[in-house]
Design a protein around this motif. Structure first.
Motif, PDB file in Angstrom:
ATOM      1  N   PRO A   1       0.957  -0.678   0.002  1.00  0.00           N
ATOM      2  CA  PRO A   1      -0.560  -0.360   0.122  1.00  0.00           C
ATOM      3  C   PRO A   1       1.253   1.337  -0.451  1.00  0.00           C
ATOM      4  O   PRO A   1      -0.032   2.230  -0.456  1.00  0.00           O
ATOM      5  N   GLU A   2       2.266   1.270   0.443  1.00  0.00           N
ATOM      6  CA  GLU A   2       2.769   2.053   0.436  1.00  0.00           C
ATOM      7  C   GLU A   2       3.800   2.139  -0.523  1.00  0.00           C
ATOM      8  O   GLU A   2       4.539   3.443  -1.075  1.00  0.00           O
ATOM      9  N   ASN A   3       3.423   1.244  -1.304  1.00  0.00           N
ATOM     10  CA  ASN A   3       4.739   1.799  -2.623  1.00  0.00           C
ATOM     11  C   ASN A   3       3.637   2.942  -4.018  1.00  0.00           C
ATOM     12  O   ASN A   3       2.195   2.637  -3.633  1.00  0.00           O
ATOM     13  N   PRO A   4       4.804   3.381  -4.331  1.00  0.00           N
ATOM     14  CA  PRO A   4       3.657   4.960  -5.123  1.00  0.00           C
ATOM     15  C   PRO A   4       3.224   4.645  -5.784  1.00  0.00           C
ATOM     16  O   PRO A   4       2.395   5.402  -6.828  1.00  0.00           O
ATOM     17  N   ALA A   5       3.444   2.944  -6.881  1.00  0.00           N
ATOM     18  CA  ALA A   5       2.366   2.721  -8.085  1.00  0.00           C
ATOM     19  C   ALA A   5       1.306   2.675  -7.907  1.00  0.00           C
ATOM     20  O   ALA A   5       0.387   2.008  -8.587  1.00  0.00           O
ATOM     21  N   CYS A   6       0.941   1.964  -6.019  1.00  0.00           N
ATOM     22  CA  CYS A   6      -0.272   2.176  -5.580  1.00  0.00           C
ATOM     23  C   CYS A   6      -0.570   3.004  -5.319  1.00  0.00           C
ATOM     24  O   CYS A   6      -0.429   3.729  -4.453  1.00  0.00           O
ATOM     25  N   ALA A   7      -1.858   4.473  -5.983  1.00  0.00           N
ATOM     26  CA  ALA A   7      -2.255   5.156  -5.790  1.00  0.00           C
ATOM     27  C   ALA A   7      -2.489   5.953  -4.474  1.00  0.00           C
ATOM     28  O   ALA A   7      -3.475   5.249  -4.116  1.00  0.00           O
ATOM     29  N   LYS A   8      -2.429   6.784  -3.615  1.00  0.00           N
ATOM     30  CA  LYS A   8      -2.564   7.438  -2.899  1.00  0.00           C
ATOM     31  C   LYS A   8      -3.487   8.798  -2.546  1.00  0.00           C
ATOM     32  O   LYS A   8      -2.463   9.612  -4.362  1.00  0.00           O
ATOM     33  N   ILE A   9      -4.383   9.859  -2.105  1.00  0.00           N
ATOM     34  CA  ILE A   9      -4.840  10.973  -2.399  1.00  0.00           C
ATOM     35  C   ILE A   9      -5.121  12.021  -1.422  1.00  0.00           C
ATOM     36  O   ILE A   9      -5.726  11.333  -0.650  1.00  0.00           O
ATOM     37  N   THR A  10      -4.443  12.940  -1.287  1.00  0.00           N
ATOM     38  CA  THR A  10      -4.655  14.223   0.455  1.00  0.00           C
ATOM     39  C   THR A  10      -5.330  15.301  -0.531  1.00  0.00           C
ATOM     40  O   THR A  10      -4.708  15.395  -1.417  1.00  0.00           O
ATOM     41  N   LEU A  11      -7.289  15.400  -0.194  1.00  0.00           N
ATOM     42  CA  LEU A  11      -7.779  17.079  -0.567  1.00  0.00           C
ATOM     43  C   LEU A  11      -7.520  17.222   0.869  1.00  0.00           C
ATOM     44  O   LEU A  11      -8.225  17.071   1.592  1.00  0.00           O
ATOM     45  N   THR A  12      -7.045  18.354   0.447  1.00  0.00           N
ATOM     46  CA  THR A  12      -7.025  19.262   1.327  1.00  0.00           C
ATOM     47  C   THR A  12      -7.995  20.240   2.282  1.00  0.00           C
ATOM     48  O   THR A  12      -7.730  21.489   0.086  1.00  0.00           O
ATOM     49  N   GLY A  13      -8.625  20.925   2.628  1.00  0.00           N
ATOM     50  CA  GLY A  13      -9.937  22.144   2.348  1.00  0.00           C
ATOM     51  C   GLY A  13     -10.478  22.600   4.156  1.00  0.00           C
ATOM     52  O   GLY A  13      -9.692  22.177   5.239  1.00  0.00           O
ATOM     53  N   LYS A  14     -11.658  22.151   3.259  1.00  0.00           N
ATOM     54  CA  LYS A  14     -12.508  23.142   4.604  1.00  0.00           C
ATOM     55  C   LYS A  14     -13.705  22.339   4.643  1.00  0.00           C
ATOM     56  O   LYS A  14     -14.193  22.178   3.835  1.00  0.00           O
ATOM     57  N   LEU A  15     -13.469  21.590   6.024  1.00  0.00           N
ATOM     58  CA  LEU A  15     -15.164  20.576   5.688  1.00  0.00           C
ATOM     59  C   LEU A  15     -16.210  21.726   6.379  1.00  0.00           C
ATOM     60  O   LEU A  15     -16.089  21.938   7.632  1.00  0.00           O
ATOM     61  N   VAL A  16     -17.167  21.182   5.341  1.00  0.00           N
ATOM     62  CA  VAL A  16     -18.320  22.196   6.021  1.00  0.00           C
ATOM     63  C   VAL A  16     -19.832  21.909   5.519  1.00  0.00           C
ATOM     64  O   VAL A  16     -19.599  20.679   5.155  1.00  0.00           O
ATOM     65  N   LEU A  17     -20.075  22.200   7.134  1.00  0.00           N
ATOM     66  CA  LEU A  17     -21.941  21.784   6.888  1.00  0.00           C
ATOM     67  C   LEU A  17     -22.932  22.013   5.275  1.00  0.00           C
ATOM     68  O   LEU A  17     -22.935  23.490   4.907  1.00  0.00           O
ATOM     69  N   VAL A  18     -24.156  21.104   4.557  1.00  0.00           N
ATOM     70  CA  VAL A  18     -23.979  21.503   3.328  1.00  0.00           C
ATOM     71  C   VAL A  18     -26.188  21.755   3.799  1.00  0.00           C
ATOM     72  O   VAL A  18     -26.039  21.389   5.219  1.00  0.00           O
ATOM     73  N   ASP A  19     -26.024  22.974   3.750  1.00  0.00           N
ATOM     74  CA  ASP A  19     -27.346  23.840   3.632  1.00  0.00           C
ATOM     75  C   ASP A  19     -28.730  22.934   2.986  1.00  0.00           C
ATOM     76  O   ASP A  19     -28.531  21.979   1.991  1.00  0.00           O
ATOM     77  N   ASN A  20     -29.205  22.143   5.151  1.00  0.00           N
ATOM     78  CA  ASN A  20     -30.112  20.592   4.240  1.00  0.00           C
ATOM     79  C   ASN A  20     -31.204  21.208   3.683  1.00  0.00           C
ATOM     80  O   ASN A  20     -31.434  20.077   2.048  1.00  0.00           O
ATOM     81  N   ASN A  21     -31.596  22.316   2.748  1.00  0.00           N
ATOM     82  CA  ASN A  21     -32.444  22.361   1.604  1.00  0.00           C
ATOM     83  C   ASN A  21     -32.177  23.042   0.319  1.00  0.00           C
ATOM     84  O   ASN A  21     -33.240  23.256   0.016  1.00  0.00           O
ATOM     85  N   SER A  22     -31.290  22.867  -0.188  1.00  0.00           N
ATOM     86  CA  SER A  22     -30.386  23.152  -0.889  1.00  0.00           C
ATOM     87  C   SER A  22     -30.719  22.470  -2.328  1.00  0.00           C
ATOM     88  O   SER A  22     -30.553  20.792  -1.771  1.00  0.00           O
ATOM     89  N   LYS A  23     -30.078  22.308  -3.440  1.00  0.00           N
ATOM     90  CA  LYS A  23     -30.134  21.520  -4.490  1.00  0.00           C
ATOM     91  C   LYS A  23     -28.606  20.843  -3.746  1.00  0.00           C
ATOM     92  O   LYS A  23     -28.708  19.614  -4.604  1.00  0.00           O
ATOM     93  N   GLU A  24     -27.994  21.430  -3.194  1.00  0.00           N
ATOM     94  CA  GLU A  24     -26.692  20.197  -3.423  1.00  0.00           C
ATOM     95  C   GLU A  24     -26.567  19.884  -2.624  1.00  0.00           C
ATOM     96  O   GLU A  24     -26.113  18.349  -1.934  1.00  0.00           O
ATOM     97  N   ALA A  25     -27.614  20.212  -1.398  1.00  0.00           N
ATOM     98  CA  ALA A  25     -27.678  18.546  -0.635  1.00  0.00           C
ATOM     99  C   ALA A  25     -28.714  17.295  -0.831  1.00  0.00           C
ATOM    100  O   ALA A  25     -28.819  16.279  -0.909  1.00  0.00           O
TER     101      ALA A  25
END
Lengths: 218, 218
Positions: free
Chosen positions: A127-151
């Motif tokens: 699993p640590e071999n670079p040819a076995c891919a891994k990704i880390t997405l960094t940013g902000k964890l935010v609440l989604v408005d429950n009544n939105s189209k996105e929700a």
């Protein structure tokens, strides 16, 4: 010679554009991938999007206000869209009974880490071999408005991929969160992390991958 | 009645101690587990140790000095000992070419997150289902002195579980790190996180699990 070669490249490019117009690959314009087979690791954006859309669990990291600001990882399920129609943005279904959601409400800084290993396409590689891919997405964890189209989109994405979520206890007050991506760390082959901007990730140019095939010398 | 019950419990406890002396389960005294089958989730320490020793990759989280102190998770391989002889302490083989080791050298705060899901013992449960166990060991990620006995143990533990590590490029300067555990977050059933101290985790009393069987009313 150089002029002839340039002319050939230009013609091939125009030809590929015409071909794509006829094929009508509109989903790639909307930043969604059609392909389910593993893309060429050289196409960092397509490969990253494949990795996120094919996987359905990862580790979500927040800053622990209980543990002196330590980085706190938690196993979570996620979805970025309907099967083979991922948006690239991971959505989560979290309860504040679990520390991750509580921590995120106090400090939005977060990352989601995903491995290719559970997909089963790493062969016999570690699993640590670079040819076995891994990704880390960094940013902000935010609440989604429950009544939105996105929700609405997120609920559909989550419940399709994780049907048992629909049965989870109502009194636990699960809510939809999303990761607003600000940085991407991708290792999918030897030679260090692949340069990949958020814009490139959100709008993967599949045509480039196919065009590169067309542009190959005959 | 209460006195009789106490006397019964006392006798059963003494009986169990005598039995264990004869059985000579010395490894449990050293904090090592013999059992490979999944322990009862009620025995938090034994279950946690099983989860760590059976798994061989997880997400190692550090504070990113490149990304404004964001929590940064990274897919890593680890080992806590020879197969079925785990020490409970996870060891890693990291290079400073990868950000995790670099971040840890600047700020030791770290956590390792592991899921039961990849072991394959969660049945059809979703990875976020609390009955599919997950553990987060929080503490300090530190370099192990390369000439110490601990490094010798760690090398043996890592290379046995991850043989390809022995072939990794010498010029990448891989070094052995360990997580000095300060806090444990374990979810292995419904009802929230299981209380589990580091001491209980490092010295799991298997005898208690077996004694509880002996102490059951006939």
């Amino acid at each position: 010679m150089e002029s002839k070669a340039k002319s050939f490249v230009h013609c091939s490019y125009v030809l590929s554009l015409v071909l794509f117009s006829f094929l009508g690959i509109q989903d790639s314009v909307q930043g969604r991938l059609l392909a389910v087979s593993k893309p060429d690791p050289k196409n960092a954006a397509a490969h990253a999007r494949w990795l996120v859309s094919q996987n359905y669990w990862g580790v979500l990291n927040t800053i622990s206000s209980d543990l002196g600001g330590a980085p706190f990882g938690n196993v979570v399920s996620f979805s970025d869209g309907l099967p083979n129609k991922g948006s690239g943005i991971p959505f989560f279904y979290l309860t504040a009974l679990d520390p991750t959601a509580r921590y995120a409400m106090k400090d939005h800084r977060s990352s989601l880490t995903i491995s290719e290993y559970p997909i089963g396409t790493c062969g016999k590689r570690d699993p640590e071999n670079p040819a076995c891919a891994k990704i880390t997405l960094t940013g902000k964890l935010v609440l989604v408005d429950n009544n939105s189209k996105e929700a609405e989109f997120a609920r559909s994405a989550l419940f399709t991929k994780h049907p048992e979520m629909m049965e989870w206890p109502k009194d636990h007050n699960f809510k939809i969160f999303k990761l607003e991506i600000e940085d991407i760390f991708l290792i999918n082959w030897f030679g260090g992390a692949k340069p990949l901007t958020v814009d490139q990730y959100l709008h993967p140019k599949i045509r480039n991958q196919l065009a590169s095939i067309l542009l190959k010398p005959l």
